[in-house]
Scaffold this active site. Structure first.
Site, PDB file in Angstrom:
ATOM      1  N   GLY A 173      43.985  34.864  35.949  1.00 44.01           N
ATOM      2  CA  GLY A 173      43.268  35.831  35.655  1.00 44.01           C
ATOM      3  C   GLY A 173      41.759  35.511  35.010  1.00 44.01           C
ATOM      4  CD  GLU A 213      48.677  45.646  33.790  1.00 38.13           C
ATOM      5  OE1 GLU A 213      49.149  45.007  32.922  1.00 38.13           O
ATOM      6  OE2 GLU A 213      48.489  46.844  33.995  1.00 38.13           O
ATOM      7  CB  CYS A 258      54.758  40.495  32.933  1.00 38.15           C
ATOM      8  SG  CYS A 258      55.366  42.063  33.323  1.00 38.15           S
TER       9      CYS A 258
END
Ligand code: NAD
Length: 469
Positions: free
Chosen positions: A226, A243, A277
């Site tokens: 990310g 996310e 996650c």
């Protein structure tokens, strides 16, 4: 699509470089995935840019109708999709796994299609009339992980399509077949070029994240990637929904009923064999019921069959890849060597083919132990003892990630009070990880930013425009 073989054949390339995808349960080949290049990515983006204006011009109602048909198409091919997902990802057909994931794809498509989105009149006082609209972005890039490859792809593409965008998807190198097959089925109901999967490596992902023709990147994956995507996107000021990784805490309050919560705790932690996650990754249990919770959880976990996903009996499967297996094994071994008590598991069979790691419960473990502090992303749950609720809240909030969290209690008011103090994007009460297409979902701290699902999720796939007259 009529049969599993026909579905697989339809995504198998006739020409070009391919890579053999191996079943994580057996090591046997599942199929051949194309190895797409940056040139293939360029072609997909050009096709998407060409298809997008006509799609946007259809308007919300016609686009929603197409998404509903796409949901029907997923349901028509549900069993074949679930079988391929099970073979490639490893997750069992049964339990909250492959069939459940395919069902979620249809459900998320339907909610994205059916959620109303009206222009908002922000001010209308006789002098000023200001309205807030959401225009399509253009071409959206969707980059996803290997744990829930079909469902997360739908989370990214359903709102993007609904809002009038075209999408180029870059699936994980570990699970490209699942995403290619899903797109093949969706494309039975979508205009050509609007949705393309580019099955490439990290170089393709990085190019997508930096490409000037991509207006937004929807990314689900690790926090480290990310951060790389934020950097790649900066030159073109791309919109991002991120996310990222989590390491979710659950707090069992002294008034909880160990027997009543044990199964919810188990699935909160072990859904998709822990490769989730927003799974429960650290369980804080009050001293007064610590032994009882450990016992109840052990008896639930010990009864859950693990094995090849195609066997209907199994509800837990292998780790998807060796790298993930090694992470889990290393962290459980380190916990054992530090003196923690292994209640269950921790003893993989070295002769078993596939990446199977047994469901593992670890008690009497220090909060600073790496099995607690790092995202292990597998079937292991450390259970940490606390004696003061404030101390549990401090431990739960101590990490730099905050995706989900949960509070377990027989007193809903007390549970909500504690929930409000937890630094996480979602706090569940007496459950964990229960996502819903109508309810916004997103991370706090380094678990990412931006919301998915519900009307907030649709707005995130549009460019806000104020018309002020
Ligand atoms: P990953 O970050 O390794 O890979 C994700 C995707 O990013 C892959 O498609 C990969 O090819 C691509 N990629 C890699 N380097 C890139 C780069 N430099 N630029 C662009 N793309 C690049 O993640 P993973 O191991 O596949 O997935 C596991 C992680 O995902 C865990 O941390 C988990 O918590 C997280 N996750 C988060 C959510 C959520 O909703 N927050 C959901 C599922 C998984």
């Amino acid at each position: 699509m009529e049969t599993y073989d026909a579905l697989l054949a339809s995504i198998t390339p006739d020409t070009g470089e391919t890579r053999t995808i191996l079943d994580p349960a057996t090591g046997e080949p599942v199929g051949e995935a194309p190895v797409h290049s940056v040139e293939d990515l360029e072609a997909a983006i050009a096709a998407a840019a060409a298809a997008q204006p006509a799609w946007a011009a259809l308007g919300h109602d016609a686009r929603s109708a197409a998404l509903l048909k796409a949901a029907d198409a997923v349901e028509r091919s549900a069993e074949e999709l679930a079988r391929l997902l099970s073979r490639e990802q490893g997750k069992p057909l049964n339990g909250p796994n492959a069939r459940f994931e395919v069902g979620a794809c249809a459900a998320w498509l339907r909610v994205a299609a059916g959620t109303p989105l009206e222009a908002e009149v922000v001010v209308d006082d006789g002098e000023t009339r200001a309205e807030l609209h959401y225009r399509p972005i253009g071409v959206v890039g969707a980059i996803g992980p290997w744990n829930w490859p079909m469902m997360i792809t739908v989370w990214q593409i359903a709102p993007a399509l609904r809002m009038g965008n075209a999408v180029v998807v870059k699936p994980s190198e570990y699970t490209p077949l699942s995403v290619l097959a899903l797109a093949k089925v969706l494309n039975e109901e979508l205009p050509e070029g609007l949705l393309t999967v580019v099955s490439g490596g990290r170089d393709v992902g990085a190019r997508l994240a930096g490409h000037p023709a991509i207006g937004k990147v929807m990314f689900t994956g690790s926090t480290a990637t990310g951060k790389a995507i934020i950097r790649s996107s900066s030159d073109t000021v791309k919109r991002l929904t991120l996310e990222l990784g989590g390491n979710d805490a659950g707090i069992v309050l002294p008034d909880a009923d160990p027997k009543a919560i044990a199964e919810g705790l188990f699935w909160g932690a072990f859904i998709n064999t822990g490769q989730t996650c927003a799974a429960l990754k650290r369980l804080y249990v009050h001293d007064s019921l610590y032994e009882a919770v450990c016992e109840e959880l052990t008896s639930v976990a010990a009864a859950m069959p693990m094995g090849n996903g195609l066997d209907e009996n199994n509800v837990l499967g292998p780790l998807q890849n060796r790298q993930q297996y090694e992470i889990v094994a290393r962290l459980v071994d380190a916990a054992r060597n530090s003196g923690a008590r292994i209640l269950l598991g921790g003893n993989p069979d070295p002769d078993q083919p596939g990446h199977f790691y047994p469901a593992t419960l670890v008690a009497e473990i220090d909060n600073n132990n790496p099995l607690v502090a790092e995202e292990q992303f597998g079937p292991a749950l450390p259970i940490i003892r606390y004696s003061d609720v404030d101390e549990a809240v401090t431990m739960a909030n101590a990490l730099d990630v905050g995706l989900g969290a949960s509070v377990w209690s027989s007193d809903p008011a007390r549970a909500r009070e504690i929930a409000a103090r937890l630094e996480a994007g979602t706090v569940w009460i007496n459950k964990h990880g229960a996502v819903d297409p109508r309810v916004p979902f997103g991370g706090a701290k380094q678990s990412g930013y931006g919301l998915e699902f519900g009307v907030e999720g649709l707005k995130a796939l549009g460019v806000p425009q104020v018309i002020n007259g």
